[in-house]
Structures are given as C-alpha cells and as structure tokens.
Write an enzyme that holds these catalytic residues in place. Sequence first.
Site, PDB file in Angstrom:
ATOM      1  N   ARG A  74      28.860  60.570  20.535  1.00 12.43           N
ATOM      2  CA  ARG A  74      28.386  61.279  21.722  1.00 12.43           C
ATOM      3  C   ARG A  74      29.148  62.586  21.965  1.00 12.43           C
ATOM      4  O   ARG A  74      29.393  62.977  23.104  1.00 12.43           O
ATOM      5  CB  ARG A  74      28.470  60.367  22.962  1.00 12.43           C
ATOM      6  CG  ARG A  74      27.700  59.057  22.822  1.00 12.43           C
ATOM      7  CD  ARG A  74      26.214  59.269  22.569  1.00 12.43           C
ATOM      8  NE  ARG A  74      25.530  58.020  22.318  1.00 12.43           N
ATOM      9  CZ  ARG A  74      25.234  57.541  21.114  1.00 12.43           C
ATOM     10  NH1 ARG A  74      25.546  58.231  20.023  1.00 12.43           N
ATOM     11  NH2 ARG A  74      24.604  56.395  20.983  1.00 12.43           N
ATOM     12  N   SER A  78      21.127  55.589  29.184  1.00 13.02           N
ATOM     13  CA  SER A  78      22.423  54.913  29.099  1.00 13.02           C
ATOM     14  C   SER A  78      23.464  55.720  29.869  1.00 13.02           C
ATOM     15  O   SER A  78      23.689  56.887  29.584  1.00 13.02           O
ATOM     16  CB  SER A  78      22.835  54.773  27.635  1.00 13.02           C
ATOM     17  OG  SER A  78      24.054  54.095  27.517  1.00 13.02           O
ATOM     18  N   GLU A  90      28.339  58.786  29.730  1.00 15.50           N
ATOM     19  CA  GLU A  90      27.521  59.406  28.692  1.00 15.50           C
ATOM     20  C   GLU A  90      26.585  60.422  29.340  1.00 15.50           C
ATOM     21  O   GLU A  90      26.313  61.481  28.797  1.00 15.50           O
ATOM     22  CB  GLU A  90      26.717  58.340  27.949  1.00 15.50           C
ATOM     23  CG  GLU A  90      25.799  58.879  26.874  1.00 15.50           C
ATOM     24  CD  GLU A  90      25.141  57.773  26.070  1.00 15.50           C
ATOM     25  OE1 GLU A  90      23.917  57.869  25.847  1.00 15.50           O
ATOM     26  OE2 GLU A  90      25.840  56.826  25.663  1.00 15.50           O
TER      27      GLU A  90
END
Length: 307
Positions: free
Chosen positions: A176, A226, A296
Amino acid sequence: MINKDIYQALQQLIPNEKIKVDEPLKRYTYTKTGGNADFYITPTKNEEVQAVVKYAYQNEIPVTYLGNGSNIIIREGGIRGIVISLLSLDHIEVSDDAIIAGSGAAIIDVSRVARDYALTGLEFACGIPGSIGGAVYMNAGAYGGEVKDCIDYALCVNEQGSLIKLTTKELELDYRNSIIQKEHLVVLEAAFTLAPGKMTEIQAKMDDLTERRESKQPLEYPSCGSVFQRPPGHFAGKLIQDSNLQGHRIGGVEVSTKHAGFMVNVDNGTATDYENLIHYVQKTVKEKFGIELNREVRIIGEHPKES
C-alpha cells in the site's frame, strides 16, 4: 469567495466546460461525503494536466488529485485550490501481451479487457473498485495479487508539471505504498506486462474471486473500502471483530457487521462520523491488543467550520 484570477487563468489552459466552481465533492466519493472544491477540473489530455499543474506550482496554488473516490474520505470543509479529476483519462490499449491504461480507467475494466484478449495476470483486480491511478498510487492488491506483480512502467507528472516515466523498480511499490506518494507525483497512465492464457480459465478465476468478494464484503452500502492496512502478523478485520466493534456506530457510520474491516454509511453519515469512528476503532484495538492500526483509506480536505 472564488478567486477570479485563478478562474480566468484556468480558462486559458483548459476548455471552460471542463471547469466547475464550488463543486460538491460528495458526488464523486463512494462514501457520499465531502464538502466543495474551489475549482474542480476534468482534463481529457495529459497536456492539460501538465499545464494546470505547472500554473498551480508557479502561483503556489494547492492541487489535489481525485480518481473514482473509492478509497478516500473528503472532509465537509471541502478542498481549497484546484481539484483535478483524472477520470476522463480513461483510455485502454492492448499491444501484444501488454496493456496501457489511462489513470482514470477503472482497474476492473482493465482486468476485463485483459480477459477478453486471453491475457492473464490481472485477475486479482476484477473486484477492486479503484482507478488505475489510485491502484498504482497505493499498489492495490487483493487475493494474493498486487499491481507491482505486473506493472511495467507508469507515466507521471511531478509537482512542477514535468513528465516522468518510472519503471517498476523506480516506482518502489510496497504494501500500500509507492514513490508516487512519497514524491507527490500523479499517474497519467500505466503499462502492464501480462502473459498469454486461456480465456475460460481466466474467467473461472475471476468468477471465483467475485463470488468471494460479494459474499464477504458489504457492497450494499456506501463505504470507503478497506479502512486499515494489515498489521504485520495480523488481520485488521479480525482484530476489530475480536474487539467486539462490529455494529458500533458513530453518527450515520458503523463498523460493518458483514466484514469488520469495512465502515459503511448506513444513515446519512458524514466524513466527521467516519473520522471519529476510525479513531475510536484504532484506540480500542490499541488498548485491547497493543497493536496500531494504520489507515489504508486517505482522509483529505478541511474540517467543517463550527457554526
């Protein structure tokens, strides 16, 4: 009060119909939250992006980039300066075993084009709701696959408006994370190197991943996808579930009862509701397990002014 000088300057750089003033950003986010942008522009050419970025840099005007708004929360105070929507840079081209896609192309669509040409390697992306630009920005992944596994290069613009072509290695793709984030670049297009496969096998894998996603994720509500990154050795959703936080609500936003890693907008929730719930979950998990949950989802924009 909108700055007329900025508006007039933008009109010299990009067609007037691509410029919106005081534009509500909740129209462009999956959470259906967010304040207004001073200026919201929708370029259709790389050169238009470059011209606007260069002008903004020279005049110290903040620039914010927006893809399809799937993994982002925009605060109710809105965004000052110029918001550049990349959604119209959505071309998808196939050349032998490679696919070149514009920043605004949906990565789901790119994975489907790969399937149609019997190219394997992007099946993991068949359920990711983001754009190509966002996917490269955060090295998006799912079910064992990541962007870094198949990307060849990305064409980017830096803060000064100059073009930069970055190879897979130069992109520094990690979990990420990427050089795009660290250097405040923006992706204009990306190329993916895939492998010949069998269309029936590719479709079967995509069907399996789609079924798994639909059975586990709360797709019936607006959400930001998410919320948290995966802590080393753990799963964020499991930690949240074991903290008895599923169903916990602040304002109109709650921790999904279907998948604890998601927060859903069940009743006209606001960005402030999302932010407060995120902080509460982080605090609770930290107190119970001693584990930090890192976001995230991106949170941008100004806090609403108190009335």
